[in-house]
Design an enzyme around this catalytic site. Structure first.
Site, short mmCIF file in Angstrom:
data_model
loop_
_atom_site.label_atom_id
_atom_site.label_comp_id
_atom_site.label_asym_id
_atom_site.label_seq_id
_atom_site.Cartn_x
_atom_site.Cartn_y
_atom_site.Cartn_z
N GLU A 56 19.05 -61.24 26.75
CA GLU A 56 19.82 -61.86 27.83
C GLU A 56 19.47 -61.24 29.18
O GLU A 56 19.36 -61.94 30.19
CB GLU A 56 21.32 -61.71 27.54
CG GLU A 56 21.79 -62.54 26.35
CD GLU A 56 23.16 -62.13 25.86
OE1 GLU A 56 23.47 -60.92 25.95
OE2 GLU A 56 23.90 -62.99 25.40
N ASP A 58 16.60 -59.75 29.98
CA ASP A 58 15.25 -60.20 30.33
C ASP A 58 15.26 -61.64 30.85
O ASP A 58 14.50 -61.99 31.76
CB ASP A 58 14.32 -60.10 29.12
CG ASP A 58 13.96 -58.65 28.80
OD1 ASP A 58 13.44 -58.43 27.70
OD2 ASP A 58 14.19 -57.77 29.64
N SER A 104 8.77 -47.07 35.57
CA SER A 104 9.27 -47.41 34.24
C SER A 104 8.09 -47.84 33.37
O SER A 104 6.94 -47.53 33.68
CB SER A 104 10.32 -48.51 34.37
OG SER A 104 10.95 -48.73 33.14
N LYS A 137 9.33 -43.07 21.57
CA LYS A 137 10.07 -43.40 22.79
C LYS A 137 11.52 -42.93 22.61
O LYS A 137 12.30 -43.53 21.88
CB LYS A 137 10.02 -44.90 23.05
CG LYS A 137 10.64 -45.32 24.37
CD LYS A 137 10.40 -46.82 24.60
CE LYS A 137 10.98 -47.23 25.94
NZ LYS A 137 12.45 -47.09 25.99
N GLU A 195 12.77 -36.28 28.83
CA GLU A 195 13.94 -37.02 28.38
C GLU A 195 14.93 -36.03 27.78
O GLU A 195 14.57 -35.19 26.95
CB GLU A 195 13.52 -38.05 27.34
CG GLU A 195 14.47 -39.20 27.19
CD GLU A 195 14.21 -40.32 28.18
OE1 GLU A 195 14.99 -41.29 28.19
OE2 GLU A 195 13.23 -40.24 28.96
N CYS A 469 47.57 -61.21 37.83
CA CYS A 469 47.15 -61.03 36.44
C CYS A 469 46.85 -59.54 36.21
O CYS A 469 45.97 -58.97 36.87
CB CYS A 469 45.92 -61.86 36.14
SG CYS A 469 45.27 -61.60 34.47
#
Length: 853
Positions: A56, A58, A104, A137, A195, A469
């Site tokens: 979604e 992408d 990236s 990864k 990372e 609300c």
């Protein structure tokens, strides 16, 4: 969330059936797409969670790319199609500019796509054999370590790829990152990329401990890593401080590349020519590297590596969501180059997400900040891709129908991108006749107002009771405190629910966000609130008692004791009138937020379409909320980066009486609603400022100026801050980190100035930097015959990306040319992303351009 891969099957399927031919309609859709994409980026990179699947996400990016391609004037430098990662906009940590931009990775999703990528690499590389380094990864938090002469100076998160957050103290607390590199002959500057992750084996133990002490549990190890590293010590009690440090000490890091690296200054014995040799160098310096990498001579061997680790991915100490494949030869890295967001010499093979079966217990509807009613699948708890899942979004009633799921079904669940839970569909063969259809409610589950589409033809249903609300008020209060708005620490989902939907007292302290800055300790201390799920709004149940989980967030709790001795099994008690540290922190941070920048106030007001870019433009041009409020549609729309759609949204917003009440009560409570020292709407240009009629583009890092500061200096002097270089550009102010705009200025003969000349220009005008024996006016003015289309586009040309963000800039003086008519004053939408680049030069390092997301 995967990074955009335009050749992915999901992206291909997402190309819109029609592209709006009408520019106004296209502009509206582009604005909506950017808002949606940035929101999900902020969720993923800032809140360490997301509500959208890879496919979604992408699809949204691909639709935006198609619209920008069809309407080039709508493309801007700060579009998600031109940027990396999340926005680095927070006041929690100090900003750090990376010496070389952290890029990236593009993705491939099948062995065929991997082979196609390798074939292109080998064609572009020409003669000679290409060797490939393959590695796991890691699904963690990207980190950039800056060492100077072997000593750690800063550790920063990736942020937007140019500017990250300073988390040095927390990284040192980990105890596994060397403060000083081993060996000798270290370069004056080197950036090491890696990372940070939370070990999978320790994750369940962490969450058990979190529950014991009443802290929130983490959805998965990645969230645990990000949530542990990105927190500050200030304002925490000794017990919570020790808990925080204990979490940080569990974190681990693996390094996988180098960013800025002045290779020529290295000792000869440190010279490397391959990515695999870089890892040997890093290990020799005492940095932790992964043992799970291999170098192969053929892409077929890489494919076998991918298959092998795909079958055993759960056996690694950290979560993985794919395999990174890099060209091993560093010389080819430079030859193959990079796009604006990713290197061409590397890619990420993304594994298909893990799938499991579970029972769909119910479908509940949640109402969000904008009133959208979203159905959520509530499922029997199941472990998938390393974490427990109980719920997943079903988006809208049409999606529920399309998936064909019934309440009571056995459904197939997967982690999209190994992160986002997604219901794929039912296992029809297992139905026994007890299942039932989901019926979308006609009334808002929070306030019982009839739901309806925002406009005819909309699939989504919304609650129109925006003012009252409770769910919408709660969402807006959370938004006020978000990083992109007023960045108020201590006002998260639990605090927002406590202020708007308390169990006690009966009347909530906040009926709308108007009273936020009027809160007192007396308002906070009595509150008891039921803990709700952030997405669904469902009440959370205490697993031990089976009852609704209740908390008193703003008053202290007595430690559980029996006979005067601490007993964790005994009930907690309340002291009715003793404020908690959380209450003190919230009031203190609300007071600090009163002096936030005007653009942040605008974002906090939840005005449709007004995000940070438009808010900066409005604040920079008008200087006060009163000036914006009293401006006409024509005056609003004329501001670069605003336009007719946002102008209409502003006028509509101020027409609503309870919206005006928010502004009036915030102002009365002491919220500053103007830019200090601003001369008034367009005053500098109207008064014939020293840059009146001139267009200036700032690129790279200009000493003494932040990205916004350079823009504001140009505008304050009456000039237009351009985002791209054209024949209508009068000056290009270039500093270290300048990219292709510098080359374009040279090609067009535009005058290039350095930081010192830029300061003289904005303070004294063109005369102060006139070339010897030159007419200052002629020096400032480009030639006639400018290309209006190029200037109107306000965006870099295709192929302009991929610049070296750490290259040394040597400003040149160009020939003098004549001027066109005066240009309109620009806004924050025109800010060149390059302007936030590095303060210090350094050659691009081996393996450093690619950063795993």
């Amino acid at each position: 969330m995967s990074d955009t891969a335009t050749d992915s099957p999901a992206a291909d399927d997402a190309v819109p059936a029609t592209t709006p031919a009408d520019l106004e309609a296209a502009s509206a859709r582009v604005d909506a797409l950017r808002t949606e994409i940035e929101r999900h980026r902020d969720e993923y990179y800032g809140a360490d969670a997301s509500t959208l699947s890879d496919a979604e996400y992408d699809a949204l990016v691909h639709e935006l790319e198609a619209l920008e391609e069809a309407h080039p004037t709508l493309r801007s430098q700060d579009s998600p199609t031109q940027t990396v990662g999340g926005r680095a906009e927070t006041t929690l940590f100090a900003p750090v500019t990376h010496a070389e931009r952290m890029l990236s990775l593009d993705n491939v999703f099948s062995e065929e796509e991997l082979a196609e990528w390798a074939a292109k690499v080998e064609r572009d590389a020409g003669s000679g054999r290409v060797r490939y380094l393959s590695e796991l990864k890691i699904d963690g938090l990207a980190i950039n370590l800056r060492y100077e002469h072997g000593v750690l100076v800063t550790a920063a998160t990736r942020g937007d790829g140019v500017v990250g957050e300073d988390v040095t103290q927390n990284v040192l607390t980990m105890g596994t990152v060397p403060e000083r590199l081993m060996g000798s002959g270290h370069p004056p500057l080197v950036e090491v990329r890696g990372e940070i992750f939370f070990p999978v084996a320790e994750f369940d133990e962490l969450n058990a401990r979190q529950l014991e002490v009443g802290e929130r549990v983490f959805a998965n190890p990645r969230n645990a890593a990000a949530g542990s590293l990105r927190q500050k010590e200030e304002g925490k009690s000794p017990a919570r401080l020790e808990l925080m440090r204990a979490r940080i000490r569990r974190l681990r890091m693996l390094v996988h590349g180098i960013g800025a690296w002045p290779v020529r200054e290295l000792a000869s014995d440190a010279h490397v020519s391959a990515q695999s040799e870089v890892y040997g160098l890093l290990a020799g310096w005492g940095l932790p590297i992964s043992t799970h990498f291999r170098v192969f001579d053929d892409i077929s061997e890489v494919t076998e590596f991918v298959r092998r680790h795909g079958a055993h991915r759960a056996e690694v100490e950290h979560q993985i969501d794919g395999i990174v494949v890099k060209v091993d030869d560093l010389g080819l890295h430079e030859e193959l180059g990079a796009t604006s967001r990713a290197p061409r010499w590397a890619t990420a093979y993304k594994y298909p997400p893990e799938e499991v079966n579970t029972t769909l217990l119910d479908i509940v509807v949640s109402v969000g900040r904008t009133g959208r009613a979203t159905p959520f699948a509530v499922m029997e708890k199941v472990e998938v891709a390393g974490s427990e899942v109980r719920q997943a979004t079903l988006h809208n009633q049409q999606v529920v129908k399309a998936k064909g799921v019934l309440i009571g079904d056995t459904v197939v669940l997967r982690k999209a991108g190994d992160v986002i839970p997604e219901v794929l569909g039912p296992v029809v063969e297992l139905r026994d006749g007890t299942e039932r259809e989901f019926v979308m409610p006609t009334l808002c589950p929070e306030c019982q107002t009839p739901l309806r589409p925002a406009k005819e033809g909309d699939i989504d249903l919304r609650c129109p009771n925006a003012r009252s609300c409770p769910a919408q008020v709660r969402g807006r209060v959370e938004h006020v405190a978000s990083r992109g708005a007023l960045d108020i620490e201590g006002l998260g989902e639990v605090a927002a629910a406590a202020l708007t939907q308390p169990l006690e007292p009966e009347d909530p302290p906040l009926e709308t966000e108007a009273g936020l800055f009027e809160l007192t300790m007396a308002d906070l201390v009595p509150i008891t609130v039921v803990v709700r799920d952030a997405e669904t709004g469902m009440v959370k149940v205490d697993e031990k008692t089976g009852e609704a989980k209740r908390v008193t967030p703003f008053r202290r709790r007595r430690a559980p004791k029996r006979d005067g001795v601490f007993d964790p099994a005994a009930p907690w008690g309340d002291e009715d009138s003793v404020p908690s540290k959380s209450a003190e922190v919230l009031l203190e941070n609300l007071d600090k937020a009163k002096t936030q920048d005007l653009w942040r106030i605008l974002v906090a007001l939840s005005i449709r379409h007004v995000g940070p870019v438009a808010a900066r433009a409005l604040a920079g041009w008008f200087g006060s909320l009163d000036a914006i409020r009293s401006a006409s549609r024509e005056e609003l729309a004329a501001v670069d980066g605003v336009g007719g759609i946002i102008a209409d949204a502003l006028l509509d917003w101020f027409e609503v009486d309870w919206h005006r009440e928010i502004v009036d009560r915030w102002r009365k409570a002491g919220v500053v609603m103007e830019v200090p020292g601003h001369p008034g709407p367009g005053a500098a240009a109207a008064a014939g400022g020293v840059l009146a009629g001139l267009t200036v583009v700032a690129t790279g890092s200009l000493e003494g100026y932040t990205r916004e500061g350079a823009l504001e200096a140009i505008m304050a002097a009456g000039g237009k801050a351009g985002s791209s270089v054209s024949k209508k550009t009068h000056y290009v102010a270039a500093g270290p980190g300048a990219g292709s705009k510098l080359g374009k200025a040279e090609a067009l003969g535009v005058r290039i100035i350095d930081a010192a000349e830029f300061r003289l220009l904005v303070e004294q005008g063109p005369d102060a930097i006139a070339l010897p024996d030159a007419d200052p006016a002629a020096d400032a003015d480009p030639a006639a015959g400018a290309d209006p289309a190029a200037d109107a586009a306000g965006a870099p040309a295709v192929g302009e990306a991929g610049e070296d963000a750490s290259a040394e800039v040597k400003p040149k003086r160009a020939r003098k040319r004549k001027a066109p008519a005066a240009a309109d004053v620009a806004s924050a939408a025109d800010v060149d992303a390059d302007a936030a680049a590095v303060p210090e030069p350094g050659e691009p390092g081996p393996g450093g351009a690619a950063e795993t997301p």
